[in-house]
Design a protein around this motif. Structure first.
Motif, PDB file in Angstrom:
ATOM      1  N   SER A 101     -18.190 -45.813  23.694  1.00  0.00           N
ATOM      2  CA  SER A 101     -17.719 -45.534  25.042  1.00  0.00           C
ATOM      3  C   SER A 101     -17.432 -44.153  25.260  1.00  0.00           C
ATOM      4  N   ILE A 102     -17.174 -43.562  26.394  1.00  0.00           N
ATOM      5  CA  ILE A 102     -16.725 -42.337  26.560  1.00  0.00           C
ATOM      6  C   ILE A 102     -15.521 -41.894  25.951  1.00  0.00           C
ATOM      7  N   ASN A 103     -14.790 -42.544  25.607  1.00  0.00           N
ATOM      8  CA  ASN A 103     -13.376 -42.379  25.141  1.00  0.00           C
ATOM      9  C   ASN A 103     -13.585 -42.480  23.362  1.00  0.00           C
ATOM     10  N   THR A 104     -14.509 -42.809  22.838  1.00  0.00           N
ATOM     11  CA  THR A 104     -14.770 -42.922  21.659  1.00  0.00           C
ATOM     12  C   THR A 104     -15.866 -41.848  20.880  1.00  0.00           C
ATOM     13  N   ILE A 105     -16.412 -41.202  21.918  1.00  0.00           N
ATOM     14  CA  ILE A 105     -17.531 -40.018  21.476  1.00  0.00           C
ATOM     15  C   ILE A 105     -16.886 -38.775  21.096  1.00  0.00           C
ATOM     16  N   LYS A 106     -16.478 -38.532  19.721  1.00  0.00           N
ATOM     17  CA  LYS A 106     -15.851 -37.197  19.563  1.00  0.00           C
ATOM     18  C   LYS A 106     -17.002 -36.255  19.175  1.00  0.00           C
ATOM     19  N   TYR A 107     -18.425 -36.530  18.660  1.00  0.00           N
ATOM     20  CA  TYR A 107     -19.328 -35.788  18.526  1.00  0.00           C
ATOM     21  C   TYR A 107     -20.636 -36.518  19.094  1.00  0.00           C
ATOM     22  N   TRP A 108     -21.561 -35.537  19.508  1.00  0.00           N
ATOM     23  CA  TRP A 108     -22.919 -35.990  19.921  1.00  0.00           C
ATOM     24  C   TRP A 108     -23.802 -35.985  18.856  1.00  0.00           C
ATOM     25  N   PHE A 109     -24.553 -37.006  18.589  1.00  0.00           N
ATOM     26  CA  PHE A 109     -25.858 -36.893  17.585  1.00  0.00           C
ATOM     27  C   PHE A 109     -27.108 -36.695  18.252  1.00  0.00           C
ATOM     28  N   VAL A 110     -27.768 -35.606  17.928  1.00  0.00           N
ATOM     29  CA  VAL A 110     -28.943 -35.221  18.541  1.00  0.00           C
ATOM     30  C   VAL A 110     -30.003 -35.500  17.295  1.00  0.00           C
ATOM     31  N   PRO A 111     -30.688 -36.437  17.615  1.00  0.00           N
ATOM     32  CA  PRO A 111     -31.907 -36.782  16.522  1.00  0.00           C
ATOM     33  C   PRO A 111     -32.923 -35.530  16.209  1.00  0.00           C
ATOM     34  N   THR A 112     -33.283 -35.202  14.857  1.00  0.00           N
ATOM     35  CA  THR A 112     -34.239 -34.822  14.358  1.00  0.00           C
ATOM     36  C   THR A 112     -35.226 -35.484  13.802  1.00  0.00           C
ATOM     37  N   LYS A 113     -36.440 -35.087  13.140  1.00  0.00           N
ATOM     38  CA  LYS A 113     -37.352 -35.859  12.455  1.00  0.00           C
ATOM     39  C   LYS A 113     -36.643 -36.696  11.434  1.00  0.00           C
ATOM     40  N   ARG A 114     -35.804 -36.248  10.608  1.00  0.00           N
ATOM     41  CA  ARG A 114     -35.145 -37.262   9.710  1.00  0.00           C
ATOM     42  C   ARG A 114     -33.622 -37.257   9.566  1.00  0.00           C
ATOM     43  N   ASN A 115     -33.008 -36.327   9.971  1.00  0.00           N
ATOM     44  CA  ASN A 115     -31.612 -36.540  10.211  1.00  0.00           C
ATOM     45  C   ASN A 115     -31.341 -36.271  11.760  1.00  0.00           C
ATOM     46  N   TYR A 116     -29.741 -36.069  12.022  1.00  0.00           N
ATOM     47  CA  TYR A 116     -29.221 -35.957  13.109  1.00  0.00           C
ATOM     48  C   TYR A 116     -28.464 -34.469  13.299  1.00  0.00           C
ATOM     49  N   PHE A 117     -28.593 -34.010  14.405  1.00  0.00           N
ATOM     50  CA  PHE A 117     -27.579 -32.787  14.586  1.00  0.00           C
ATOM     51  C   PHE A 117     -26.444 -33.223  15.049  1.00  0.00           C
ATOM     52  N   LEU A 118     -25.205 -32.568  14.703  1.00  0.00           N
ATOM     53  CA  LEU A 118     -23.881 -33.005  15.152  1.00  0.00           C
ATOM     54  C   LEU A 118     -23.304 -31.776  16.183  1.00  0.00           C
ATOM     55  N   ILE A 119     -23.210 -32.328  17.361  1.00  0.00           N
ATOM     56  CA  ILE A 119     -22.522 -31.329  18.165  1.00  0.00           C
ATOM     57  C   ILE A 119     -21.171 -31.959  18.674  1.00  0.00           C
ATOM     58  N   LYS A 120     -20.112 -31.100  18.927  1.00  0.00           N
ATOM     59  CA  LYS A 120     -18.709 -31.569  19.147  1.00  0.00           C
ATOM     60  C   LYS A 120     -18.509 -31.787  20.640  1.00  0.00           C
ATOM     61  N   ASN A 121     -18.029 -32.883  20.863  1.00  0.00           N
ATOM     62  CA  ASN A 121     -17.638 -33.103  22.289  1.00  0.00           C
ATOM     63  C   ASN A 121     -16.170 -32.794  22.521  1.00  0.00           C
ATOM     64  N   PHE A 122     -16.252 -31.635  23.447  1.00  0.00           N
ATOM     65  CA  PHE A 122     -15.048 -30.812  23.502  1.00  0.00           C
ATOM     66  C   PHE A 122     -13.898 -31.630  24.683  1.00  0.00           C
ATOM     67  N   LYS A 123     -14.547 -32.502  25.306  1.00  0.00           N
ATOM     68  CA  LYS A 123     -13.920 -33.144  26.375  1.00  0.00           C
ATOM     69  C   LYS A 123     -13.454 -34.678  25.752  1.00  0.00           C
ATOM     70  N   PHE A 124     -13.435 -34.921  24.442  1.00  0.00           N
ATOM     71  CA  PHE A 124     -12.925 -35.945  23.887  1.00  0.00           C
ATOM     72  C   PHE A 124     -11.374 -36.200  24.191  1.00  0.00           C
ATOM     73  N   LYS A 125     -10.950 -37.231  24.414  1.00  0.00           N
ATOM     74  CA  LYS A 125      -9.839 -37.500  24.761  1.00  0.00           C
ATOM     75  C   LYS A 125      -9.122 -38.693  24.129  1.00  0.00           C
ATOM     76  N   GLY A 126      -9.910 -39.191  23.004  1.00  0.00           N
ATOM     77  CA  GLY A 126      -9.209 -39.988  22.059  1.00  0.00           C
ATOM     78  C   GLY A 126      -8.378 -39.798  20.988  1.00  0.00           C
ATOM     79  N   SER A 127      -7.986 -40.697  20.101  1.00  0.00           N
ATOM     80  CA  SER A 127      -6.976 -40.116  19.122  1.00  0.00           C
ATOM     81  C   SER A 127      -7.536 -38.931  18.235  1.00  0.00           C
TER      82      SER A 127
END
Length: 91
Positions: free
Chosen positions: A63-89
Motif C-alpha cells: 500500500s502507499i504506507n508500506t512502500i519504502k523503496y520502488w522496484f524498477v524491473p530490468t531483464k534479470r533483476n530490479y533496480f531499487l529506488i528509495k521512496n522519500f515520502k515513505f511515512k511508515g515505521s
C-alpha cells in the motif's frame, strides 16, 4: 578527492544500507565491496542504484504506507529506488 564529493548517487554508504536491507548477507557484502572498488577516478560514476534478486513483499500486500523503496524491473533483476515520502515505521 574532497569531502562530500561522492562520484555516485546514491552515496556508497546509502548504497550499502539499501543492499543490506534488501539482499542476502553474502550478496550485499559482494555488491558493496564492488561498489567501493568502483568509487575512484578510474570509473565514471553517476547514478548506480542497487539491484536485488526479487522483492521481499508480495505486490498484493503493498500500500502507499508500506512502500519504502520502488522496484524498477530490468531483464534479470530490479533496480531499487528509495521512496522519500515513505511515512511508515523507520526500522
Amino acid at each position: 578527492m574532497t569531502r562530500g564529493a561522492c562520484r555516485h548517487y546514491p552515496s556508497c554508504s546509502e548504497y550499502a544500507l539499501w543492499q543490506f536491507e534488501t539482499n542476502t548477507l553474502p550478496r550485499a557484502f559482494g555488491a558493496t565491496f564492488l561498489r567501493i572498488c568502483r568509487c575512484n577516478q578510474l570509473f565514471e560514476g553517476g547514478i548506480d542504484y542497487p539491484k536485488i534478486g526479487k522483492p521481499m513483499i508480495k505486490p498484493a500486500e503493498l500500500s502507499i504506507n508500506t512502500i519504502k523503496y520502488w522496484f524498477v524491473p530490468t531483464k534479470r533483476n530490479y533496480f531499487l529506488i528509495k521512496n522519500f515520502k515513505f511515512k511508515g515505521s523507520q526500522c
